[in-house]
Design a protein around this motif. Structure first.
Motif, PDB file in Angstrom:
ATOM      1  N   ALA A 102       0.834  -1.209   0.000  1.00  0.00           N
ATOM      2  CA  ALA A 102       0.000   0.000   0.000  1.00  0.00           C
ATOM      3  C   ALA A 102       0.868   1.257   0.000  1.00  0.00           C
ATOM      4  N   PHE A 103       1.909   1.245   0.826  1.00  0.00           N
ATOM      5  CA  PHE A 103       2.809   2.405   0.883  1.00  0.00           C
ATOM      6  C   PHE A 103       3.531   2.604  -0.452  1.00  0.00           C
ATOM      7  N   GLN A 104       4.016   1.498  -1.040  1.00  0.00           N
ATOM      8  CA  GLN A 104       4.722   1.599  -2.313  1.00  0.00           C
ATOM      9  C   GLN A 104       3.797   2.116  -3.410  1.00  0.00           C
ATOM     10  N   ARG A 105       2.547   1.677  -3.374  1.00  0.00           N
ATOM     11  CA  ARG A 105       1.611   2.132  -4.416  1.00  0.00           C
ATOM     12  C   ARG A 105       1.369   3.634  -4.289  1.00  0.00           C
ATOM     13  N   PHE A 106       1.167   4.099  -3.066  1.00  0.00           N
ATOM     14  CA  PHE A 106       0.929   5.528  -2.877  1.00  0.00           C
ATOM     15  C   PHE A 106       2.167   6.349  -3.244  1.00  0.00           C
ATOM     16  N   ALA A 107       3.353   5.900  -2.784  1.00  0.00           N
ATOM     17  CA  ALA A 107       4.584   6.645  -3.063  1.00  0.00           C
ATOM     18  C   ALA A 107       4.861   6.702  -4.561  1.00  0.00           C
ATOM     19  N   PHE A 153       7.621   0.153 -21.125  1.00  0.00           N
ATOM     20  CA  PHE A 153       8.806  -0.703 -21.065  1.00  0.00           C
ATOM     21  C   PHE A 153       9.478  -0.599 -19.701  1.00  0.00           C
ATOM     22  N   MET A 154       9.708   0.610 -19.216  1.00  0.00           N
ATOM     23  CA  MET A 154      10.399   0.806 -17.942  1.00  0.00           C
ATOM     24  C   MET A 154       9.596   0.229 -16.779  1.00  0.00           C
ATOM     25  N   ALA A 155       8.275   0.350 -16.849  1.00  0.00           N
ATOM     26  CA  ALA A 155       7.431  -0.166 -15.768  1.00  0.00           C
ATOM     27  C   ALA A 155       7.627  -1.660 -15.588  1.00  0.00           C
ATOM     28  N   PHE A 156       7.630  -2.392 -16.691  1.00  0.00           N
ATOM     29  CA  PHE A 156       7.702  -3.850 -16.570  1.00  0.00           C
ATOM     30  C   PHE A 156       9.137  -4.370 -16.546  1.00  0.00           C
ATOM     31  N   TYR A 157      10.083  -3.536 -16.939  1.00  0.00           N
ATOM     32  CA  TYR A 157      11.487  -3.924 -16.771  1.00  0.00           C
ATOM     33  C   TYR A 157      11.887  -3.821 -15.302  1.00  0.00           C
ATOM     34  N   LEU A 158      11.352  -2.828 -14.604  1.00  0.00           N
ATOM     35  CA  LEU A 158      11.718  -2.596 -13.204  1.00  0.00           C
ATOM     36  C   LEU A 158      10.772  -3.275 -12.221  1.00  0.00           C
ATOM     37  N   PHE A 159       9.676  -3.847 -12.708  1.00  0.00           N
ATOM     38  CA  PHE A 159       8.692  -4.459 -11.820  1.00  0.00           C
ATOM     39  C   PHE A 159       9.287  -5.524 -10.889  1.00  0.00           C
ATOM     40  N   PRO A 160      10.146  -6.446 -11.388  1.00  0.00           N
ATOM     41  CA  PRO A 160      10.712  -7.440 -10.465  1.00  0.00           C
ATOM     42  C   PRO A 160      11.618  -6.827  -9.405  1.00  0.00           C
ATOM     43  N   ILE A 161      12.113  -5.633  -9.648  1.00  0.00           N
ATOM     44  CA  ILE A 161      13.015  -4.981  -8.697  1.00  0.00           C
ATOM     45  C   ILE A 161      12.235  -4.216  -7.644  1.00  0.00           C
ATOM     46  N   SER A 162      11.234  -3.449  -8.082  1.00  0.00           N
ATOM     47  CA  SER A 162      10.491  -2.607  -7.151  1.00  0.00           C
ATOM     48  C   SER A 162       9.081  -2.356  -7.661  1.00  0.00           C
ATOM     49  N   TYR A 163       8.093  -2.669  -6.823  1.00  0.00           N
ATOM     50  CA  TYR A 163       6.700  -2.388  -7.168  1.00  0.00           C
ATOM     51  C   TYR A 163       6.462  -0.882  -7.245  1.00  0.00           C
ATOM     52  N   ALA A 164       7.118  -0.120  -6.363  1.00  0.00           N
ATOM     53  CA  ALA A 164       6.955   1.337  -6.358  1.00  0.00           C
ATOM     54  C   ALA A 164       7.445   1.951  -7.666  1.00  0.00           C
ATOM     55  N   LEU A 165       8.565   1.437  -8.185  1.00  0.00           N
ATOM     56  CA  LEU A 165       9.085   1.955  -9.454  1.00  0.00           C
ATOM     57  C   LEU A 165       8.122   1.655 -10.602  1.00  0.00           C
ATOM     58  N   MET A 166       7.524   0.465 -10.568  1.00  0.00           N
ATOM     59  CA  MET A 166       6.558   0.131 -11.619  1.00  0.00           C
ATOM     60  C   MET A 166       5.367   1.095 -11.575  1.00  0.00           C
ATOM     61  N   ILE A 167       4.853   1.348 -10.374  1.00  0.00           N
ATOM     62  CA  ILE A 167       3.713   2.250 -10.236  1.00  0.00           C
ATOM     63  C   ILE A 167       4.087   3.665 -10.683  1.00  0.00           C
ATOM     64  N   PHE A 168       5.320   4.083 -10.410  1.00  0.00           N
ATOM     65  CA  PHE A 168       5.784   5.396 -10.856  1.00  0.00           C
ATOM     66  C   PHE A 168       5.640   5.534 -12.374  1.00  0.00           C
ATOM     67  N   TRP A 169       6.126   4.534 -13.110  1.00  0.00           N
ATOM     68  CA  TRP A 169       6.079   4.603 -14.578  1.00  0.00           C
ATOM     69  C   TRP A 169       4.659   4.416 -15.101  1.00  0.00           C
ATOM     70  N   ILE A 170       3.859   3.587 -14.428  1.00  0.00           N
ATOM     71  CA  ILE A 170       2.464   3.415 -14.854  1.00  0.00           C
ATOM     72  C   ILE A 170       1.683   4.720 -14.673  1.00  0.00           C
ATOM     73  N   THR A 171       1.957   5.428 -13.582  1.00  0.00           N
ATOM     74  CA  THR A 171       1.294   6.718 -13.367  1.00  0.00           C
ATOM     75  C   THR A 171       1.718   7.728 -14.427  1.00  0.00           C
ATOM     76  N   MET A 172       2.976   7.657 -14.846  1.00  0.00           N
ATOM     77  CA  MET A 172       3.430   8.504 -15.960  1.00  0.00           C
ATOM     78  C   MET A 172       2.632   8.176 -17.221  1.00  0.00           C
ATOM     79  N   VAL A 173       2.386   6.885 -17.453  1.00  0.00           N
ATOM     80  CA  VAL A 173       1.584   6.467 -18.609  1.00  0.00           C
ATOM     81  C   VAL A 173       0.193   7.092 -18.538  1.00  0.00           C
ATOM     82  N   LEU A 174      -0.410   7.007 -17.351  1.00  0.00           N
ATOM     83  CA  LEU A 174      -1.756   7.550 -17.191  1.00  0.00           C
ATOM     84  C   LEU A 174      -1.787   9.059 -17.413  1.00  0.00           C
TER      85      LEU A 174
END
Length: 727
Positions: free
Chosen positions: A439-444, A476-497
């Motif tokens: 939850a914290f990672q998603r919000f951050a 690409f960046m969202a799913f390349y970094l997803f195994p490393i950090s959920y927060a990083l994936m959400i960061f790039w997905i929010t950029m997509v949105l």
């Protein structure tokens, strides 16, 4: 002046950072599927249905999910599930269009799909995949108020997305599992040689260097991660397709032996320096010869030279001869002789494993007759009371209902944003601690992505070609970094949105992104609160369950190891079981990680102490296989066999006691066995006939880590209230 060693170090570091290039390939596959789906639909609607731009977005979403949510065990099952996504998504889109004017019935439908997504997981991952894409499709069609007249185009978009997901996942990259295994082994060898290079520097330099030691420790931890990842790929992938003739078990044994050699060398070299053993030029040069030879002995290379393995064999043999020479030296030499013997033993196993791989490949290539062996094991677990999937499903219903109610009250124009956030936070998080972290990672990630995305969208607004390029880069960046950090994936997905909002709405406002961040915060909070208050699974309880799994496998492992002395079958699968223990220990660490966020929690809960002891136990258990004889000991006399059977029984009793203490199922004061008398009886071996048929020193060496494991188990059990007893 440029330091070539530093440059070489970082080149190797980069090459090995993505074992098997799995992250890169997954990200490329997803991105290509999204790009192809979106562009195809854009082309179709520009020709036949101007103004239907949203169908291109749906095609991209389906193309993405067709790859990311399909997790069946076999490729055949994955293909079937991928094709079934068309039916699930199509039905959801149709249902959404019918219910678009009946908002509250649509709300019930969404919550029902969420319930089924969690509940049906007990029957297999396929049902979860179908419900996931069904939820997203229903969410999409309800949010856009899809009309029945628009339905054909949306169904075409679903079909296009699934076709591209299938195409990229199973046709264009159909051989990817074999290539991933090959690249994973290449990454593993790069990381191994990187450590060997540091190790050579450490042996040559008689001074102790803390920075180098810290670097070495970090790289050893990374190597263990690579070993677990590569070993896991040996389940669905037959190594015989990559290296003809090589069997799964052979490659796992080679992985295990080389990993254990690295784990042993690092602390051993440090200890040898403390004991001034490396000041002896003969010892130092012989160790250097062994390490350098093993560094070059990569028997899986296509251009492998047989002379490299011969050099490694000669180096290990030279080390054995040095051991014989030093065997009768004074006490100061005997203090470090044990360390050299351990290195020699494990290095011999590595050479033997490499030799078997080389011989197998050569014989197979000569006969042109490829055979492979693939073993799969399953461990069924049963739970008492309500199923976990049922609990999570009920949690999802409550969280979904609360999210929809608050959505209508706080943001009626996008009432399902809170629901989406709460749903995603509950996915894949069984314990309260893991839910909080997610939850914290998603919000951050959302907060940071919204801020950066807002400014980026304004900077490129109106330049559609640039916006689309950035959009795909963010995917690409969202799913390349997803195994490393959920927060990083959400960061790039929010950029997509943020960029999608700019494209679809002709501009993006601060109010819209603020609402997105606020809804995410509320949804994440709802998901966490429901997890914490309704059928909560405390982090401590989840850690305890995982520890029990570890101790269960440890018990079977020790039974097989001690069974050799009773003339049981050879230890052909002990390396597999040792690697499995490594995976289970990592799961314990992962489950305990949320407790690190609260200072002192690990210590107060006792989990820190348990992790320390289990790490030591895992180390001792792996050394049972790595540094001892693996054959059957048929010549042990009946007295010794009975004693060892008694030892095995006592250790199993101790492990059972520890399991009860950790799970809180102990109803009285427990007792554990010290086994000091049993150890003394075996190490003395008064029967001279036993000494004639069994190397006494070797026996003591083979059982050394058995006693260490029992001591660790007894120590932890006593810390938790058990009392010790002796025979």
């Amino acid at each position: 002046m440029i330091n070539l060693n530093i440059i070489r170090h970082w080149i190797d570091r980069i090459l090995a950072s993505d074992p098997g290039l799995t992250r890169l390939q997954k990200a490329i596959t997803v991105t290509l599927s999204v790009i192809s789906s979106v562009l195809t639909m854009l082309l179709l609607v520009s020709i036949f249905a101007k103004g239907q731009m949203t169908v291109a977005i749906l095609a991209g979403i389906v193309g993405l999910m067709g790859i990311m949510v399909v997790n069946d065990d076999s490729t055949k099952e994955q293909k079937v599930t991928t094709l079934l996504l068309t039916l699930s998504s199509g039905l959801a889109i149709t249902l959404g269009s019918v219910l678009s004017s009946l908002s509250h019935i649509a709300d019930v439908a969404l919550i029902t799909v969420i319930f089924l997504a969690f509940y049906l997981q007990r029957f297999g991952s396929r049902y979860f995949s179908l419900c996931m894409i069904g939820f997203i499709s229903l969410y999409f069609s309800t949010l856009l108020h899809v009309k029945p007249a628009q339905l054909p185009w949306f169904l075409i978009a679903v079909a296009v997305g699934v076709v591209y997901a299938f195409l990229f996942n199973f046709i264009i990259f159909k051989e990817r599992s074999d290539m991933i295994l090959k690249r994973s082994m290449a990454s593993y060898h790069i990381q191994t040689n990187l450590i060997f290079r540091i190790m050579i520097e450490a042996i040559e330099d008689l001074k102790r260097n803390r920075l180098r030691q810290a670097t070495l420790k970090r790289n050893v931890v990374k190597l263990n991660e690579y070993a677990r990842m590569t070993s896991g790929q040996l389940g669905p992938t037959d190594p015989g397709k990559v290296w003809p003739g090589i069997q799964t078990q052979q490659l796992r044994l080679y992985l295990f032996d080389s990993q254990m050699l690295i784990e042993t060398l690092s602390p051993a070299v440090r200890r040898l320096k403390v004991l001034h053993a490396l000041e002896n030029s003969e010892v130092r040069e012989t160790l250097l010869q062994v390490v350098k030879a093993l560094r070059d002995a990569d028997v899986l290379q296509e251009d492998y030279e047989a002379s490299h393995l011969k050099e490694a064999e000669d180096a290990v043999q030279a080390l054995k001869q040095k051991l014989d020479q030093f065997n009768n030296k004074d006490e100061s030499v005997r203090a470090w002789l044990f360390l050299i013997r351990r290195i020699e033993s494990i290095a011999s196993h590595v050479v033997d494993s490499a030799h078997r791989l080389k011989v197998t490949r050569k014989e197979t290539l000569e006969k042109d007759n490829v055979k492979s062996l693939e073993e799969e094991t399953s461990h069924d677990t049963q739970t008492n009371g309500m199923e976990v999937s049922t609990k999570r499903a009920l949690q999802a219903i409550l969280a979904g209902t609360m999210s929809i109610v608050l959505g209508y009250l706080l943001s009626p124009s996008h009432q399902y944003w809170i629901l989406l956030s709460a749903f995603v936070v509950l996915l894949g998080t069984e314990s309260v601690g893991r839910t909080f972290v997610k939850a914290f990672q998603r919000f951050a990630g959302t907060l940071l992505g919204a801020v950066v995305g807002f400014f980026l969208a304004h900077a490129v607004s109106g330049r559609i070609d640039l916006e689309i390029s950035i959009l795909f880069f963010c995917v690409f960046m969202a799913f390349y970094l997803f195994p490393i950090s959920y927060a990083l994936m959400i960061f790039w997905i929010t950029m997509v949105l943020a960029i999608m909002y700019d494209i679809l709405l002709g501009g993006i406002s601060e109010q819209l992104l603020f609402a997105r961040v606020l809804d995410t915060l509320i949804g994440a909070a709802i998901g966490f609160l429901v997890s914490a208050l309704v059928f909560p699974k405390r982090t401590k309880d989840k850690v305890a369950d995982t520890i029990e799994d570890f101790l269960f496998d440890l018990k079977a492992y020790l039974k097989d190891y001690l069974g050799r002395f009773a003339g049981a079958q050879p230890l052909t699968n002990l390396a597999d079981k040792a690697l499995d223990l490594d995976v289970l220990l990592q799961q314990v660490r992962d489950e305990a990680r949320p407790l690190h966020n609260t200072p002192g929690t690990l210590g107060r809960s006792g989990i820190e102490r348990r992790l320390t002891v289990l790490t030591a136990v895992n180390y001792y258990a792996k050394h049972l296989t790595a540094s001892t004889n693996r054959g059957i000991i048929r010549d042990a006399d009946e007295s010794l066999r009975q004693t060892l059977h008694h030892v095995q029984s006592r250790i199993e009793d101790n492990l059972n006691v520890l399991c009860r203490l950790i799970s809180g199922k102990s109803g009285h004061q427990e007792s554990v066995w010290e086994l000091e008398k049993e150890r003394e009886r075996i190490e003395r071996l008064p029967d001279k006939r036993s000494l004639n048929v069994l190397n006494h020193d070797k026996l003591i060496y083979d059982l050394y880590y058995v006693w260490r494991i029992n001591q660790a188990v007894v120590s932890l059990a006593k810390d938790m209230g058990a009392r010790s007893k002796r025979q």
